[in-house]
Design an enzyme around this catalytic site. Structure first.
Site, PDB file in Angstrom:
ATOM      1  N   SER A  22      -4.174 -10.179   4.803  1.00 35.70           N
ATOM      2  CA  SER A  22      -4.658  -9.346   3.713  1.00 35.70           C
ATOM      3  C   SER A  22      -3.622  -9.331   2.610  1.00 35.70           C
ATOM      4  O   SER A  22      -2.552  -9.931   2.728  1.00 35.70           O
ATOM      5  CB  SER A  22      -4.919  -7.920   4.231  1.00 35.70           C
ATOM      6  OG  SER A  22      -5.161  -7.037   3.165  1.00 35.70           O
ATOM      7  N   ASP A  23      -3.925  -8.647   1.501  1.00 31.46           N
ATOM      8  CA  ASP A  23      -2.930  -8.477   0.452  1.00 31.46           C
ATOM      9  C   ASP A  23      -1.898  -7.431   0.837  1.00 31.46           C
ATOM     10  O   ASP A  23      -0.861  -7.316   0.189  1.00 31.46           O
ATOM     11  CB  ASP A  23      -3.599  -8.102  -0.878  1.00 31.46           C
ATOM     12  CG  ASP A  23      -4.456  -6.852  -0.773  1.00 31.46           C
ATOM     13  OD1 ASP A  23      -4.804  -6.469   0.367  1.00 31.46           O
ATOM     14  OD2 ASP A  23      -4.762  -6.253  -1.814  1.00 31.46           O
ATOM     15  N   HIS A  24      -2.161  -6.642   1.890  1.00 30.90           N
ATOM     16  CA  HIS A  24      -1.204  -5.671   2.403  1.00 30.90           C
ATOM     17  C   HIS A  24      -0.783  -6.069   3.807  1.00 30.90           C
ATOM     18  O   HIS A  24      -1.559  -6.683   4.549  1.00 30.90           O
ATOM     19  CB  HIS A  24      -1.818  -4.270   2.460  1.00 30.90           C
ATOM     20  CG  HIS A  24      -2.073  -3.660   1.122  1.00 30.90           C
ATOM     21  ND1 HIS A  24      -1.796  -2.347   0.831  1.00 30.90           N
ATOM     22  CD2 HIS A  24      -2.587  -4.169  -0.021  1.00 30.90           C
ATOM     23  CE1 HIS A  24      -2.123  -2.074  -0.419  1.00 30.90           C
ATOM     24  NE2 HIS A  24      -2.628  -3.171  -0.955  1.00 30.90           N
ATOM     25  N   GLU A  25       0.439  -5.706   4.186  1.00 33.48           N
ATOM     26  CA  GLU A  25       0.889  -5.896   5.556  1.00 33.48           C
ATOM     27  C   GLU A  25       0.371  -4.756   6.426  1.00 33.48           C
ATOM     28  O   GLU A  25       0.275  -3.606   5.987  1.00 33.48           O
ATOM     29  CB  GLU A  25       2.425  -5.931   5.619  1.00 33.48           C
ATOM     30  CG  GLU A  25       3.060  -7.031   4.775  1.00 33.48           C
ATOM     31  CD  GLU A  25       2.646  -8.432   5.223  1.00 33.48           C
ATOM     32  OE1 GLU A  25       2.405  -8.618   6.435  1.00 33.48           O
ATOM     33  OE2 GLU A  25       2.562  -9.323   4.364  1.00 33.48           O
ATOM     34  N   ASP A  80       1.136   1.995   2.411  1.00 36.65           N
ATOM     35  CA  ASP A  80       0.270   2.140   3.581  1.00 36.65           C
ATOM     36  C   ASP A  80       1.017   2.938   4.644  1.00 36.65           C
ATOM     37  O   ASP A  80       2.177   2.625   4.957  1.00 36.65           O
ATOM     38  CB  ASP A  80      -0.137   0.777   4.124  1.00 36.65           C
ATOM     39  CG  ASP A  80      -0.862  -0.052   3.089  1.00 36.65           C
ATOM     40  OD1 ASP A  80      -2.082   0.121   2.948  1.00 36.65           O
ATOM     41  OD2 ASP A  80      -0.203  -0.859   2.407  1.00 36.65           O
TER      42      ASP A  80
END
Length: 446
Positions: free
Chosen positions: A307-310, A275
């Site tokens: 979320s599954d992402h930071e 990301d």
């Protein structure tokens, strides 16, 4: 000028965004802080989690579950989202709601594909113009376990003007990798990266500052990232930041996240960074990344992460300079030529694979058609033999006919799909060939 990345909203969406706080040389803005110390965003770009088809929603109160958003007043109710429990507003929050509520402009980009791209933009400032471009290639419809094809992956653009500075803000989400050793989607992701780079180059010429945020699903050293940065001149906020705080190496997909598939990250014990916040100044401005942060751990007041992402937060210092800088490529032309050559090679590999798939599905369709013709001939022969008292096997003929028709329709549909895929890959390869030739001829022009 300070830009802060807005992460997840209500635990059901996450993305890339910015909040504006301060400036120089006559440009002064202040950021409002609510009791949870989250900044109200200038721009907020978000997409829902893969596990939910819900579009991003606004929290009616500035609470810890929705950092940085304080929308216009709404009835006092707690929205429900799967797996999320929102706390009721505290007294300080209730007091702030009447004083510091903002009207957020919303641009919904969730209008592509079968279930939508999941992109959305929230802005404190008026949105002057918008544009949405859907990538020409986006995986395969028969890969139901992945589902990227149904999302209609796209890139969204909003144009915002703040005190005379024109910002082109882009948000996108590229195709996932799934298997790094045998990445069947690499050609499609490279096509998306190339189209994203071309889209930014051709739409940002009138902008002063370009900001790109999103889940690019590529490691920093991957050819797609090098192609995107080299062809557009965008700079990586993580690589340019003076200070960094957050997950080690800036990773945004980490093993200790409860939403992450641990087996996929076995080769990467620290996680991976996929990301990004990328930026550049085009006209008489300079941009410097002073600080970059990522979220860590669970959301405030909850035992699960957003979320599954930071999420990623960047502090950018924008300053006016004496003369216009002009648009330049971000990579030396010799190095950029190598990157374009490498990307073109990978696209060529995908093109040959698509051509084989087109041939296989075409052959399957022809065989199914021949089977139907043979059945028709056999049926005519059987009907002719009814006068001799021979029974006609209706059930077996019907089952075989339905099977042949099903195979014919499926093979024809796949053949058409792979034909389109071949054309898109051929077009991208030709564009890269022309770009490579321009790069190679440029030194001789000087």
């Amino acid at each position: 000028m300070w830009f802060g990345y807005m992460g997840p909203c209500l635990g059901a969406s996450w993305g890339s965004g910015w909040a504006l706080r301060a400036g120089e040389e006559g440009m002064v803005w202040t950021t409002l802080e609510h009791p949870e110390h989250s900044s109200l965003p200038a721009f907020a770009l978000a997409r829902p989690l893969r596990r939910s088809s819900l579009a991003p929603r606004l929290c009616p109160v500035p609470c810890a579950s929705c950092p940085g958003l304080s929308p216009q007043p709404a009835p006092r109710r707690t929205p429900f989202l799967p797996g999320v429990a929102l706390r009721p507003p505290t007294k300080p929050q209730q007091a702030m709601e009447g004083d510091l509520t903002l009207q957020l402009r919303i641009f919904d980009l969730n209008c592509c594909g079968v279930i939508g791209s999941g992109l959305c933009v929230f802005s404190r400032f008026p949105i002057l113009d918008t544009l949405l471009y859907q990538y020409s290639l986006n995986g395969y419809p028969y890969m139901l376990q992945h589902g990227d094809w149904f999302c209609g992956k796209s890139v969204g653009l909003v144009v915002i003007k703040i005190s005379g500075i024109v910002f082109n803000v882009y948000v996108t989400h590229l195709h996932a990798e799934y298997c790094r050793e045998k990445d069947a989607y690499l050609p499609h992701r490279l096509v998306q990266a190339w189209e994203l780079a071309q889209f930014i180059r051709h739409t940002s010429k009138a902008a002063d500052v370009v900001l790109l945020g999103g889940d690019l699903n590529m490691h920093p050293e991957d050819v797609g990232i090098r192609l995107l940065r080299g062809w557009t001149g965008l700079r990586d906020a993580f690589a340019e930041a003076t200070r960094f705080e957050g997950c080690e190496d800036g990773c945004t997909l980490i093993p200790n996240n409860c939403f992450t598939v641990k087996t996929e990250l076995l080769p990467f014990p620290l996680g991976i960074r996929i990301d990004y916040i990328l930026y550049k100044a085009i006209s008489s401005f300079t941009v410097k990344c002073e600080e970059l942060k990522t979220t860590t751990g669970t959301a405030p007041g909850m035992d699960i992460p957003f979320s599954d992402h930071e999420a990623v937060m960047a502090t950018l210092h924008i300053r006016r300079q004496g003369q216009a800088a002009g648009a330049t490529l971000g990579t030396a032309e010799a190095m950029l030529a190598d990157v374009v050559t490498e990307a073109r090679t990978e696209v060529g590999v995908g093109l040959r694979a698509a051509q084989r798939q087109r041939y296989s599905t075409g052959r399957m369709a022809v065989l199914a058609l021949l089977l139907l013709l043979l059945q028709a001939a056999a049926a005519l022969g059987a009907l002719a033999g009814l006068a001799a008292g021979q029974p006609f096997p209706k059930l077996s003929f019907s089952l075989l006919a339905f099977l042949a028709i099903g195979v014919l329709l499926l093979a024809t549909g796949l053949h058409l799909f792979h034909t389109i895929e071949v054309k898109m890959l051929q077009g991208t390869e030709e564009q890269m060939r022309m770009a490579l030739r321009a790069l190679q001829e440029r030194p001789s022009d000087g």
